[in-house]
Each structure stands twice: as C-alpha cells, then as structure tokens.
Design an enzyme around this catalytic site. Sequence first.
Site, PDB file in Angstrom:
ATOM      1  CG  ASP A 108      -5.561 -11.156   4.054  1.00 14.40           C
ATOM      2  OD1 ASP A 108      -6.779 -11.299   3.893  1.00 14.40           O
ATOM      3  OD2 ASP A 108      -4.706 -11.547   3.234  1.00 14.40           O
ATOM      4  CB  THR A 177      -7.563 -13.679   0.791  1.00 14.16           C
ATOM      5  OG1 THR A 177      -7.948 -12.668   1.726  1.00 14.16           O
ATOM      6  CG2 THR A 177      -6.095 -14.002   1.007  1.00 14.16           C
TER       7      THR A 177
END
Length: 357
Positions: A108, A177
């Site tokens: 990320d 995620t």
Amino acid sequence: MAPMGIRLSPLGVAVFFLLGLGVLYHLYSGFLAGRFSLFGLGGEPAGGAAESAADGGAVDLREMLAVAVLAAERGGQEVRRVRESNVLHEKSKGKTREGAEDKMTSGDVLSNRKMFYLLKTAFPNVQINTEEHVDASDKEVIVWNRKIPEDILKEIAAPKEVPAESVTVWIDPLDATQEYTEDLRKYVTTMVCVAVNGKPVLGVIHKPFSEYTAWAMVDGGSNVKARSSYNEKTPKIIVSRSHAGMVRQVALQTFGNQTSIIPAGGAGYKVLALLDVPDMSQEKADLYIHVTYIKKWDICAGNAILKALGGHMTTLNGEEISYTGSDGIEGGLLASIKMNHQALVRKLPDLEKSGHQ
C-alpha cells in the site's frame, strides 16, 4: 625601483581551486540529479505537464488519463513486487465501521508513493485524495515524459481541457488489502479516478498480477466494453465477502431462487465483473451491490468507467455520488450496465437499512 612580483603560495592556490569546485557542484548537482531521475524513467526532460498545469489555468484530461494509466501501472509494480517478496510488513490502521481490521502493508505504502508523486509532479495544481498518508520525507521526483500512448490517442484524438481548480483526483494504491494479505491475488487492483466538479469523468483500474488495465473517459473513449447481454430478471450479484449473507436473503426475496450471489474482494474487481474483461481469473456478474459505508477512492474509478460505457453507479436510493467533500458515502451502492437502473433501485428498498443492522 623595479615592480615587486606577486607570488602565490601552493596552499592558496589549492584553497582557491577547492572553493571553485564547491561552487560548480552546488550549481550543477540539482541539474544532474534531475537528469539521472529522468534517465531511470526512460524519459526526456521537458517543461512538461508540470509547467503546463502550473501556469494557472487548464489541465488536459487526455494527458491526465495517460498519467493515470502510468501511475496505476507503476503502483501495481510495487504491489506485485512486495507480494512476491512475501515480506508485507502488515499492520492495522484501526477498525473499520464493521469492526474488521483496516490493514495496511508495504505494498500500500510504496504503491501510494509512486502513484501520488507521479500525478502530483505532472499536475501540481489539482487536488489529490489518496487512501494512504503521504509522508513529505518520502517525496520522490517522478517526471512524466509527456508521451500519450497510442491506444489513448486512437480513442481520444483531441485534447480536452478543464480548469485545474475543478479537478479532484482519487487514488486507491491497493484495493483489497485484506485479500492481498491472504494472497488472494485476483481481487487486487490499483485505481485512479479524475472527477470534474464532483462528477467522475475518467477512471483507470489496473490488475497488477495479470497486468490488465481498463480505462475510460466520459464522452471520450475506452479500452473496455460492456458485455453483450445481462440477466435482469435473475441476476448474478457480486458483493463483498463479508456482506454475502445479508444480500443473499434480500436478493432471493426480490429476484427469486435462481438468483446467485458471488462473494468477492475489492471494489475495482467487482466493477470489472460487470464488463467484458479478457482475464480468465475475472468472475462475471450482472449487478454489483454494496450495503454499508464505502470510501470514494474505492469506487470513483469504477463509477467513471461505468458512466463512460452507459452504465450507472448510485447509492441504494438511486442518488448520484458526488466526488467532492467527504471521503466516503453512507448509502451503500448499486452498479449496473444495460439495465433499467431506477427500476432496480425500486426493487431493492431495504438493503441500505439491512446494512446498518
């Protein structure tokens, strides 16, 4: 009386020489650094997009699309590299509204850095909203080489300029995620959206692990299409993995026992499920439903792509979503294409309430 000669000591000459070198280094170090960073990108230095946007007025949406595609792909490279290294440095940012862990990984963070600074360097005067925090100490100077890909030029022949102050960019550097940490790679995407006066006009969804990229511009062009047909009477409905149970109950009541529910991760993946995507790992669905709060960087790119192809994404109550102001929406969402969207809204009156139970 004869004139006295000037004698310079060797030490004085050495000091003078070193001072001169210091001045030259100061003058040229910034220039050389810029040249080397461009060499690494394979580009040429230019007064470029940064200058054209910085002169105050307009930005070209066609150029923004080119940079958005590049940003999504560069971010995707970081996402893939980190996942394949199997060193994610996973941590929690806290809890979601549903009580689940809101996870973050090195994928990320590194994807966000590449995507944010590429877009910010190219278009410094536009507002950029991103899911992850941008740390100024990690700033990168990433310069776009001002080349617009041929597939974009083929679809969008002329520039499309809009005032810079009307533009908001939404970045999702790693969608899904949770699934990324579980190594469920097919659900993972990187996304960029450009909204003008709050309306989504340009969207990019990139799948890092299959290297597929979908893009579209409203009233412009696209490299992706809708499928030839959809089942409106007994649709396949794609939903978040955590929402499958509550949506299944209402969907069966609304559409009958032939309706099927597809649990999946990632808003980008779910939008692509409605389209004709040449990716064998991509599931197909007729509707995308979400019943709880969702962030705008999760959905803006998909909204823009659907809108460009004649589809719709609204709240469950049928309201258009504005991509200004707050970073999330409360009313859930319904996404469809080649269907009577408002008729679907009327069929699903209780889903948004179900999401808050």
